[in-house]
Design an enzyme around this catalytic site. Structure first.
Site, short mmCIF file in Angstrom:
data_model
loop_
_atom_site.label_atom_id
_atom_site.label_comp_id
_atom_site.label_asym_id
_atom_site.label_seq_id
_atom_site.Cartn_x
_atom_site.Cartn_y
_atom_site.Cartn_z
N GLU A 136 -4.68 2.65 -4.20
CA GLU A 136 -3.20 2.73 -4.17
C GLU A 136 -2.65 1.49 -3.47
O GLU A 136 -1.63 1.53 -2.82
CB GLU A 136 -2.69 4.02 -3.49
N ASP A 170 0.86 -1.19 0.00
CA ASP A 170 0.00 0.00 0.00
C ASP A 170 0.90 1.24 0.00
O ASP A 170 1.80 1.37 0.85
CB ASP A 170 -0.89 -0.01 1.24
N ASP A 182 -2.61 9.98 -10.64
CA ASP A 182 -2.79 8.87 -11.59
C ASP A 182 -1.46 8.47 -12.23
O ASP A 182 -1.11 7.29 -12.33
CB ASP A 182 -3.76 9.27 -12.72
N HIS A 220 -5.24 15.11 -8.73
CA HIS A 220 -5.60 13.71 -8.98
C HIS A 220 -4.94 13.16 -10.24
O HIS A 220 -4.51 12.01 -10.29
CB HIS A 220 -7.13 13.61 -9.07
N ASN A 233 -2.14 13.39 -4.01
CA ASN A 233 -3.32 13.95 -4.70
C ASN A 233 -3.60 15.38 -4.25
O ASN A 233 -3.88 16.26 -5.06
CB ASN A 233 -4.56 13.09 -4.41
N1 LIG Z 1 -4.85 9.82 -8.33
C1 LIG Z 1 -5.48 8.73 -7.88
N2 LIG Z 1 -5.66 8.59 -6.56
C2 LIG Z 1 -6.28 7.51 -6.10
C3 LIG Z 1 -6.74 6.50 -6.96
N3 LIG Z 1 -7.31 5.53 -6.20
C4 LIG Z 1 -7.24 5.94 -4.91
N4 LIG Z 1 -6.61 7.13 -4.85
C5 LIG Z 1 -6.33 7.98 -3.68
O1 LIG Z 1 -5.49 7.34 -2.77
C6 LIG Z 1 -5.66 8.00 -1.52
C7 LIG Z 1 -5.68 7.00 -0.44
O2 LIG Z 1 -5.77 7.69 0.76
P1 LIG Z 1 -5.79 6.99 2.17
O3 LIG Z 1 -6.65 5.76 2.11
O4 LIG Z 1 -6.11 8.02 3.17
O5 LIG Z 1 -4.34 6.43 2.34
P2 LIG Z 1 -2.97 7.18 2.28
O6 LIG Z 1 -3.07 8.66 2.16
O7 LIG Z 1 -2.14 6.49 1.24
O8 LIG Z 1 -2.39 6.88 3.71
P3 LIG Z 1 -1.86 5.48 4.26
O9 LIG Z 1 -2.35 4.38 3.37
O10 LIG Z 1 -2.41 5.38 5.64
O11 LIG Z 1 -0.38 5.57 4.25
C8 LIG Z 1 -6.96 8.83 -1.63
O12 LIG Z 1 -6.63 10.18 -1.73
C9 LIG Z 1 -7.56 8.32 -2.91
O13 LIG Z 1 -8.30 9.34 -3.58
C10 LIG Z 1 -6.51 6.66 -8.35
O14 LIG Z 1 -6.88 5.83 -9.19
N5 LIG Z 1 -5.89 7.79 -8.76
#
Ligand SMILES: Nc1nc2c(ncn2[C@@H]2O[C@H](COP(=O)(O)OP(=O)(O)OP(=O)(O)O)[C@@H](O)[C@H]2O)c(=O)[nH]1
Length: 311
Positions: free
Chosen positions: A231, A188, A205, A201, A196
């Site tokens: 992610e 992860d 990507d 965003h 983002n």
């Molecule tokens: N740009 C983009 N962002 C994505 C996509 N899928 C998920 N995300 C983003 O990934 C982020 C995940 O955030 P969190 O679940 O808070 O996790 P994190 O910020 O990585 O924090 P931790 O996992 O705790 O380290 C969110 O901002 C989602 O919008 C995608 O396909 N594209």
């Protein structure tokens, strides 16, 4: 019998073929009417759900198998008729040369006539079977293309969760059968929300696409990379024990840090947390996944950017 629409074509095909065999009917186009229905009721791959697609596959394989069998029988029948027909012709020639030939000749001629009739019917159904077989092949290749599209994540090109399920089960079975090790890494990306939030965003990507490229460069041909969620990624590592998997994740960490994503002359560095589990002898794919997930969660709890081995 279930009335589920996904089962109906198989049921129809099975019933039609079973009855055909039971009644000893020749494989004429009419007799295959229901068979055609079975193929015709399959929707275009675009309209299909994953479950429907798998069912369609199962049906097609069964149908193709049966068509092969029936076709073989028809081949044998044709050969037999050909030999029989020639034999009757020869007999007729002998009879012609003998006395009292005219009555017998009439009888033998009508025999030849009916044999030819059967011959034509079997030949027609042989062509018919070939057409059916071609149609099945076309549908199968359509489904193949569609399946590949369905199993890929459109953003990164990695396998998606849908494609992973089957592969995980296949690899788990293979590992148990061959007594080889299988490891699963749940990865992860850390604090991806900040990427983002800071860069937008769209840039996020591209960071994901870049990460998949880096990971693919580090992996072996036989390793499988899955985008499990936003992610979150899965690495399925056949023939790899915990030591080997740990080594691979360390290498990925190094390469990832050495080759960060660049945007507008700025460097965007992402790190990741990993949960690592090796398949146990009595474990299924789901169990393996749950342990790797729990270990990844622990890596986050411990402060991120690290590997935790599953219990
Ligand atoms: N740009 C983009 N962002 C994505 C996509 N899928 C998920 N995300 C983003 O990934 C982020 C995940 O955030 P969190 O679940 O808070 O996790 P994190 O910020 O990585 O924090 P931790 O996992 O705790 O380290 C969110 O901002 C989602 O919008 C995608 O396909 N594209």
């Amino acid at each position: 019998m279930s009335s589920s629409p996904t089962l109906t074509p198989t049921d129809i095909a099975r019933i039609a073929l079973k009855r055909l065999a039971e009644l000893g009917l020749p494989p004429t186009p009419d007799n295959y009417g229901r068979f055609y229905n079975a193929v015709a009721t399959i929707k275009t791959p675009q309209d299909k759900t994953d479950v429907e697609l798998r069912n369609a596959y199962a049906i097609l394989f069964q149908i193709a198998e049966v068509v092969d069998e029936v076709s073989e029988t028809a081949d044998q029948l044709l050969l037999g008729l050909d030999l029989g027909s020639r034999h009757i012709h020869d007999s007729l020639l002998i009879l012609r040369s003998g006395p009292a030939a005219s009555g017998l000749e009439q009888l033998v001629n009508s025999l030849i006539g009916s044999t030819d009739q059967v011959y034509r019917t079997v030949s027609a159904s042989q062509r018919d079977l070939q057409e059916l077989r071609d149609a099945i092949e076309r549908i199968q290749s359509d489904l193949d293309v569609n399946r590949q599209t369905m199993e890929r994540d459109p953003l990164t090109g990695a396998l998606n969760r849908q494609g992973m399920e089957q592969l995980l089960n296949r690899e788990v079975k293979r590992s148990h059968r061959t007594a080889t090790s299988l490891c699963l890494a749940m990865i992860d990306l850390d604090d991806f929300k900040q990427v983002n939030d800071r860069w937008g965003h769209l840039v996020g990507d591209h960071v994901l696409i870049h990460f998949v490229r880096v990971a693919k460069a580090v992996l072996r041909e036989t390793d499988l990379l899955v985008r499990y969620g936003g992610e979150e990624f899965l690495l399925l590592l056949p023939d790899t024990d915990l030591n080997g998997a740990h080594f691979l994740i360390d290498r990925l960490r190094q390469v990832n840090l050495r080759t960060p994503f660049h945007h507008d002359d700025q460097t965007i560095e992402v790190r990741f947390s990993t949960g690592l589990a090796q398949l146990r002898p009595d474990e299924n794919g789901h169990g393996l996944l749950v342990r790797a997930d729990a270990a990844m969660y622990q890596a986050k709890m411990n402060g991120r950017d690290q590997v935790v081995l599953a219990n």
